[in-house]
Design a protein around this motif. Structure first.
Motif, PDB file in Angstrom:
ATOM      1  N   PRO A  71       0.790  -1.221   0.022  1.00 56.04           N
ATOM      2  CA  PRO A  71       0.036  -0.058   0.079  1.00 56.04           C
ATOM      3  C   PRO A  71       0.763   1.204  -0.122  1.00 56.04           C
ATOM      4  O   PRO A  71       2.080   1.426   0.587  1.00 56.04           O
ATOM      5  N   THR A  72       0.230   2.128  -0.625  1.00 52.71           N
ATOM      6  CA  THR A  72       0.914   3.547  -0.577  1.00 52.71           C
ATOM      7  C   THR A  72       0.046   4.471   0.265  1.00 52.71           C
ATOM      8  O   THR A  72      -0.820   4.947  -0.194  1.00 52.71           O
ATOM      9  N   TYR A  73       0.838   5.041   1.310  1.00 57.18           N
ATOM     10  CA  TYR A  73      -0.182   5.696   2.277  1.00 57.18           C
ATOM     11  C   TYR A  73       0.006   7.128   1.907  1.00 57.18           C
ATOM     12  O   TYR A  73       0.933   7.758   1.313  1.00 57.18           O
ATOM     13  N   THR A  74      -1.108   7.846   2.278  1.00 55.12           N
ATOM     14  CA  THR A  74      -1.160   9.325   1.882  1.00 55.12           C
ATOM     15  C   THR A  74      -1.275  10.335   3.022  1.00 55.12           C
ATOM     16  O   THR A  74      -1.426  11.409   2.884  1.00 55.12           O
ATOM     17  N   ALA A  75      -1.626   9.494   4.037  1.00 52.23           N
ATOM     18  CA  ALA A  75      -1.598  10.400   5.361  1.00 52.23           C
ATOM     19  C   ALA A  75      -0.589   9.792   6.395  1.00 52.23           C
ATOM     20  O   ALA A  75       0.448   9.071   5.986  1.00 52.23           O
ATOM     21  N   GLY A  95      -2.029   5.241   6.886  1.00 54.22           N
ATOM     22  CA  GLY A  95      -3.244   5.918   6.758  1.00 54.22           C
ATOM     23  C   GLY A  95      -3.423   6.453   5.459  1.00 54.22           C
ATOM     24  O   GLY A  95      -2.530   6.472   4.680  1.00 54.22           O
ATOM     25  N   TYR A  96      -4.663   7.025   5.325  1.00 54.33           N
ATOM     26  CA  TYR A  96      -4.930   7.679   3.920  1.00 54.33           C
ATOM     27  C   TYR A  96      -5.732   8.929   4.240  1.00 54.33           C
ATOM     28  O   TYR A  96      -6.667   9.219   5.147  1.00 54.33           O
ATOM     29  N   VAL A 127      -6.802   9.370  -1.382  1.00 50.15           N
ATOM     30  CA  VAL A 127      -6.320  10.530  -2.260  1.00 50.15           C
ATOM     31  C   VAL A 127      -5.388  11.094  -1.636  1.00 50.15           C
ATOM     32  O   VAL A 127      -4.979  10.872  -0.443  1.00 50.15           O
ATOM     33  N   GLY A 128      -4.722  12.259  -2.142  1.00 52.52           N
ATOM     34  CA  GLY A 128      -3.574  13.002  -1.548  1.00 52.52           C
ATOM     35  C   GLY A 128      -4.271  14.017  -0.589  1.00 52.52           C
ATOM     36  O   GLY A 128      -5.624  14.152  -0.695  1.00 52.52           O
ATOM     37  N   VAL A 185     -11.215  13.826   4.555  1.00 54.38           N
ATOM     38  CA  VAL A 185     -11.120  13.449   5.885  1.00 54.38           C
ATOM     39  C   VAL A 185      -9.743  12.423   5.847  1.00 54.38           C
ATOM     40  O   VAL A 185      -9.375  12.045   4.938  1.00 54.38           O
ATOM     41  N   TRP A 186      -8.976  12.225   7.111  1.00 52.24           N
ATOM     42  CA  TRP A 186      -7.934  11.402   6.930  1.00 52.24           C
ATOM     43  C   TRP A 186      -7.971  10.544   8.053  1.00 52.24           C
ATOM     44  O   TRP A 186      -8.693  10.858   9.148  1.00 52.24           O
TER      45      TRP A 186
END
Length: 351
Positions: A276-280, A284-285, A294-295, A301-302
């Motif tokens: 997985p590529t986390y964005t938060a 997390g994301y 998303v970014g 929300v995150w």
């Protein structure tokens, strides 16, 4: 005419060769050093080494500190330097000293610099960190930048009045010692602050828990997070420690360690073959209004997994610019580790 010139040149060459051989019988042999010559070379080498090791400063302040090695953080400790001695050497007050380091208008023009560990040569530039005075250092105590060669950094903020000395994660080794030299100059007076960093391993953690018995299993839970809209990144939390422990049959500390080394994975939507590529905050994301990852710039929300040796929790907040009161976002997370899984059907309400 040309023939006469050629013969004359040949004669001169032969004559020179004869005189050379007669004057120096060792012309073709390696010269053997005498005892006096060897002693003189050693004396000169000793002077050169002494000059290289000498710190060019009118005042030298020396400090030693320990840094506990970390694989994940830039942690270190503070070093309180003797500002009164520096101010006295410069002939100014401590307040003027701090103002000068900070570059305040009208303050004394105090220049920060670095001194190389291997040559003790001056390196101009007050800082290559975020502080007005301070630098990154490699293992030899030579100046470097943030990156592969970086071992430790020193940052001096005038409002604090001390050096914050930290590390580059994963770079230090137990028992490693790094000495570096930060410098200050005012008029013609020079001050050197010598700091020796001793890298030590963290004491072994004694896990107070026992892992749940049985084989890892798949567990599904329903989670609802709700928070009042705010124009900052305040968050709300939901305790998932027992759920993760039971699914993975691991202690809290073991799961915390798995998150740190990446063997714990948190997927959004579905499990994929790719990591997985986390964005938060990892793991997390940031989530769009439709619940997809998303970014930051597109997120409403995150949510992330918070963790420590004793805690495991889901936490999250709203984007100050994108989210509004009344937004409701649903998504699915799948956490995997040690052969078990936890599916989190998440509803996040912004009120």
């Amino acid at each position: 005419m040309k023939k006469i010139h050629i013969l004359l040149i040949l004669a001169l060459v032969i004559t020179a060769g004869l005189f050379s051989c007669g004057d120096n019988e060792e012309f073709s042999n390696m010269h053997v050093l005498t005892g006096d010559e060897i002693a003189e070379i050693a004396r000169q080498d000793s002077i050169e080494e002494a000059q290289k090791n000498k710190i060019n400063a009118d005042l030298i302040l020396e400090y030693s500190m320990n840094i506990t090695i970390s694989k994940t953080t830039y942690d270190g400790d503070i070093v309180e330097i003797e500002l009164d001695k520096i101010a006295e050497a410069f002939g100014i007050t401590e307040e003027e000293l701090l103002a000068g380091i900070g570059g305040e208008s009208g303050a004394p023009e105090i220049k920060g610099f670095a001194i190389a560990g291997t040559t003790h040569a001056d390196i101009t530039g007050a800082s290559n960190t975020n502080a007005p005075w301070g630098h990154w250092w490699d293992g030899n105590g030579d100046l470097t930048g943030w990156g592969d060669d970086a071992m430790v950094f020193a940052e001096f903020y005038p409002e604090n009045g001390y050096f914050n000395v930290g590390q580059f994660p994963k770079h230090l080794e137990d028992g490693q010692q790094i000495k570096f030299i930060e410098g200050l100059k005012y008029n013609e007076v020079r001050v050197a602050v010598v700091i020796t960093v001793n890298a030590v391993s963290a004491p072994a953690y004694v896990d107070p828990e026992t892992a749940p018995e049985g084989d890892p299993e798949a567990i599904t839970i329903e989670v609802e997070l709700s928070k009042t809209y705010s124009d900052d990144y305040n968050n709300v939390t939901f305790d998932v420690k027992d759920t993760l422990r039971n699914a993975f049959k691991m202690t809290t500390y073991q799961i915390h360690s798995a998150i740190q080394d990446g063997s714990f994975k948190l997927y959004q939507g579905e499990v994929t073959e790719e990591d997985p590529t986390y964005t938060a905050d990892a793991p997390g994301y940031w989530l769009n209004i439709d619940g997809t990852a998303v970014g930051w710039d597109e997120g409403f929300v995150w949510t992330s997994i918070g963790h420590s040796e004793t805690e495991l929790f889901l936490y999250g907040g709203n984007h100050p610019d994108n989210a509004v009161a009344g937004d409701t976002i649903t998504t699915k997370y799948i956490a995997t580790c040690n052969g078990g899984s936890v599916t989190i059907n998440l509803t996040f309400k912004v009120e």
